[in-house]
Design an enzyme around this catalytic site. Sequence first.
Site, PDB file in Angstrom:
ATOM      1  N   CYS A 152      11.138  -1.286  -1.460  1.00 22.85           N
ATOM      2  CA  CYS A 152      11.404  -0.543  -0.114  1.00 22.85           C
ATOM      3  C   CYS A 152      11.205  -1.620   1.063  1.00 22.85           C
ATOM      4  CB  CYS A 152      10.195   0.416   0.196  1.00 22.85           C
ATOM      5  SG  CYS A 152      10.170   1.145   1.622  1.00 22.85           S
ATOM      6  N   ASP A 197      16.121  22.500   2.282  1.00 25.36           N
ATOM      7  CA  ASP A 197      15.563  21.596   3.239  1.00 25.36           C
ATOM      8  C   ASP A 197      14.730  21.709   4.231  1.00 25.36           C
ATOM      9  OD1 ASP A 197      15.168  18.973   3.910  1.00 25.36           O
ATOM     10  OD2 ASP A 197      16.967  18.926   5.419  1.00 25.36           O
ATOM     11  N   CYS A 212      18.553   5.523   3.974  1.00 24.10           N
ATOM     12  CA  CYS A 212      18.066   4.480   3.247  1.00 24.10           C
ATOM     13  C   CYS A 212      18.184   4.890   1.822  1.00 24.10           C
ATOM     14  CB  CYS A 212      17.094   3.930   3.620  1.00 24.10           C
ATOM     15  SG  CYS A 212      16.419   2.637   2.608  1.00 24.10           S
TER      16      CYS A 212
END
Length: 348
Positions: A194, A130, A237
Amino acid sequence: MHASLDIALAAEIRAQATACGFDLCRFAKARRATHADAYLEWVAEGQHGDMAWMERNQDRRCDPREVLPGCATVICLGLNYFPGESPGHDDYRIARYAWNDDYHDGIGERLKKLDAYLQTLGGTQRYYVDTGPVLERDFATDAGLGWNGKSTVQIHRQFGTWLFLAEILTTLAIPADEPFGDHCGKCTRCLDACPTQAIVSPHRVDARRCISYLTIENKESIPLEFRRAIGHRIYGCDDCLTACPWNRFAQMSNEIQFHAREEIFRHSLRDFLNFDDETFRRVFAKSPIKRIKRHRFLRNVCVALGNTGTPDDLPALQRAAQDEDPLIAEHALWAVGEIEERHKTSEA
Ligand code: B12
Ligand code: SF4
Ligand code: SF4
């Protein structure tokens, strides 16, 4: 090296990756990233928002050979983290990757082990999960570790979207795997799902509109235009992930470390407003949520309360509106206004 020896080496490394606890291990040739220009454009257009670290080291991010001289192969690794469905109520939502421990810690340990093995083969390595200067999804796509969905999320036919990625840059020349190919077809479910229209075109997310960015990376006030669309999402999200039809094949992660931690779901939104620093750090110990600290977390909680709260929440919010932290105070005041307005409208 003889071709069959190469293949045996690749198989052995894959077996070691499995032994270290990775679900997927594929190989890509180290070269300039296939979609490096897409990244450069994204940054040039300011779509990274305030993530200044995405602007730095552009040469390194575009080409792993700039990170590790002599780099020949990018070993792309994947780990299934799917923790199943929400364990409790639906008063608030937290992105699945944050339902338990921070993945950076556990995966770092596994990478270290695999690196030690590669050293015995004479390789020099750098490994990342990451936070390194690597376009992880581009190399994963090259290596056939799934494909890059229109949501920009990397999808695998067996695990769907619920994969963490990590990679080891190595000087060992390992034969590259074939790409898997794009299997999105005509589907546009992620774009349609979205809430903030952050997927501005296929394979392009404007982070400034993305709820994951707004609730996690963003250190400031949440722009008014997005507050209602955030709904009851208090950390990250998953909407473009849950919308993806490839998740019908998703299977629970073998790692208990990623299954939902009950403590995180035991509260009501209003409870969170009473959290002092110490309680916050205790409840979210080892969780990625700890990273955003109490004040940003409460900022998000206030937005969710503004969107879903009732007059019963007003006293707690009015107290929060007096908080010495201006970020919390401002969002609490906004939430009070939203609830009062809704209440007035429903009474009229
Ligand atoms: C910055 C960042 C974010 C930002 C920006 C996201 C974005 N889409 O760029 C924000 C904060 C919004 C974010 C959100 C999330 N993130 Co994030 N994030 C990153 C990070 C650190 C860098 C991503 C990056 O380089 N962005 C710049 C853009 C230009 O690159 P990109 O989106 O990866 O796009 C590449 C591909 O799309 C490809 N590409 C572009 N065009 C085309 C066209 C075609 C035809 C093809 C095939 C490919 C292709 O090339 C691009 C450049 O290489 C990576 C880790 C890493 N080092 O890569 C994690 C990472 C992408 N995040 C991850 C996760 C889990 C998330 C969330 C799901 C978290 C959540 N639930 O809230 C969301 C998903 C939102 C989304 N739709 O992307 C995982 C994704 C795993 C996966 N299976 O894809 C990663 C890989 C971390 C990890 N090691 O596991 N993230
Ligand atoms: S994470 Fe949420 S806000 Fe971000 S692109 Fe996906 S659906 Fe949109
Ligand atoms: S929802 Fe559809 S378009 Fe989006 S990533 Fe999944 S398959 Fe591709």
